[in-house]
Design an enzyme around this catalytic site. Structure first.
Site, mmCIF file in Angstrom:
data_model
loop_
_atom_site.group_PDB
_atom_site.id
_atom_site.type_symbol
_atom_site.label_atom_id
_atom_site.label_comp_id
_atom_site.label_asym_id
_atom_site.label_seq_id
_atom_site.Cartn_x
_atom_site.Cartn_y
_atom_site.Cartn_z
ATOM 1 C CG ASP A 113 46.518 33.067 41.080
ATOM 2 O OD1 ASP A 113 45.639 33.866 40.726
ATOM 3 O OD2 ASP A 113 46.616 31.914 40.625
ATOM 4 C CB CYS A 124 44.987 36.943 40.846
ATOM 5 S SG CYS A 124 43.261 36.479 40.923
ATOM 6 C CB CYS A 184 43.933 33.357 31.409
ATOM 7 S SG CYS A 184 43.674 31.952 32.526
#
Lengths: 291, 291
Positions: free
Chosen positions: B18, B81, B201
């Site tokens: 990420d 991500c 998210c």
């Protein structure tokens, strides 16, 4: 002039109490499972911990707290504390049923024992709890009465709750010592090949991911909070006392000890924003007073 | 003298990366769902955030990171991500399939879209995500391709991830401002009467209880972590690459930025003990070097 309309009983709050902040993990589950309801939580931090008290003392404390919560017009009382449940549940239930509304009282132990028995497929359940709770035999009796063919392997964990409480107070919760204690506590349950584990102490849900890894992925974990939330809902709907409002309810806090100390530790245990904390003082004649 | 035995491919680690610490909520789910596996996590904190980078830059970063994780002999690559998945998933998949082992690459978006479509009963799904993710239309396409009769209501949340990141850095995560932002973000989803909400998210699982209360109890919440964990397991078992070891696996961390800063923020996001963090430095010629 007409008297102000009394709120419908179904719009009254649910009362929850514990000897300290541990019961906030139970309140957490209740807040997530029943978001529309209002709650008032009382933490008896001035007399924490309950573990060393006599049953007579605990029954006195519990009755005091119940009266305070009745004054705040609760529609259901949740005892989020192992020691108080063991010492005072029958007395509380008998007192609360004498009220005009006939307030139900539900405690820990039996709800999670029932859920564990309903969950296990192998018939082998584990228990992690404080030595006092294990010694009381309350979970053995609850499991046995639900299904005599299910076996319970109990592990007394003298260090786990104090480490979690200290970590919650601002330290690094996840130190190496905690990991060692968790692995040692779970080892007998792995050896016994249980497929379901009861978290028999309200502090333990804070380290649930660590416990899940140590127990292995195939093991179901049952906490008091989730089991109580289900039973609280049944208690309300069976009496038509579940709120009909939509949107988030409110929740507030009472502490018999220092409100700031309660707040500092409480946020970590609740894992939700903590609102105002009001102090109530226990008195010698058995009442709780605003200071 | 015989060469040292190479570990069986199934005993190699799973790589996760990420732009920073957000992907640690994905690693958290993987560690709880697949506790026997080993993991190595790379946080590209030196180049955080990815949101403002061009797709070309992001593909370059992702290839660099993939090479570093290949050197560490990963058997599966998880892109935790949104930005890197959108910019680099096809390139990564094509590169990793050229390796001797043929390493699978899985990213976010599609797994949680599939899980949401499988979960909804009303056919109305909600999405909470950063403005960049909402604008990319990636979730619309993923939901549409899974079931064209399902509607997606998307809410761009410009403030939510920064507030959570700041709270994770040691502040009080649950302040009044956060509660206001959460309620405002969830209001359009309540109005749209969705029954399933995707957390688009990786920061958002940290405030899941708050979101659940604001959305209401009947709404199912789908996070990237849980959806990816399931897909990671399928990817491994379909190739016979799931480990046969019992007991807990290991996990370790790489950071392109300051390891101590990564550790300070990381513990809160991982919600498990963080082990050692090693620094690797990105170089101009596209490699990652130990400092």
């Amino acid at each position: 002039m007409p008297a102000p309309a009394s709120p419908h009983p179904r719009d009254r709050p649910i009362g929850v109490f514990d000897s300290g902040v541990g019961g906030l993990t139970v309140l957490h589950e209740l807040l997530v499972s029943l978001p529309e309801e209002d709650f008032v939580y009382l933490g008896d931090t001035a007399r924490f911990p309950y573990g060393e008290r006599t049953p007579q003392e605990l029954e006195g404390f519990a009755m005091q707290i119940a009266e305070e919560l009745l004054r705040r017009r609760v529609k259901l009382l949740v005892v989020a504390c192992n020691s108080a449940t063991a010492a005072a549940l029958p007395a509380l239930q008998s007192r609360m049923l004498q009220t005009t509304l006939g307030v139900d009282v539900i405690g820990v132990v039996r709800p999670e024992a029932l859920q564990a028995v309903a969950t296990t497929r192998s018939g082998r359940i584990g228990l992690l709890a404080t030595p006092a709770t294990v010694d009381s035999g309350a979970y053995d009796r609850a499991v046995q009465s639900a299904d005599p063919h299910v076996t319970l392997t109990s592990v007394p964990c003298p260090d786990l709750a104090p480490i979690i409480q200290a970590g919650g107070a601002g330290g690094d919760l996840f130190d190496e010592h905690l990991v060692d204690v968790v692995r040692a506590s779970c080892a007998p349950l792995r050896d016994a090949e249980v497929d379901t584990v009861i978290l028999g102490c309200t502090h333990y849900p804070l380290i649930r991911p660590l416990l899940q890894r140590a127990l292995g992925r195939g093991v179901a974990i049952v906490s008091s909070g989730a089991a109580l939330a289900r039973q609280a809902e049944h208690a309300l709907t069976s009496r038509g006392l579940d709120t009909r409002r939509t949107g988030e309810g409110t929740y507030s806090f009472l502490s018999t000890g220092d409100p700031e100390a309660f707040r500092a530790l409480g946020t970590r245990f609740l894992q939700l924003p903590l609102g105002p904390v009001e102090q109530v003082l226990p008195t010698a004649d058995g009442a709780l007073l605003l200071p």
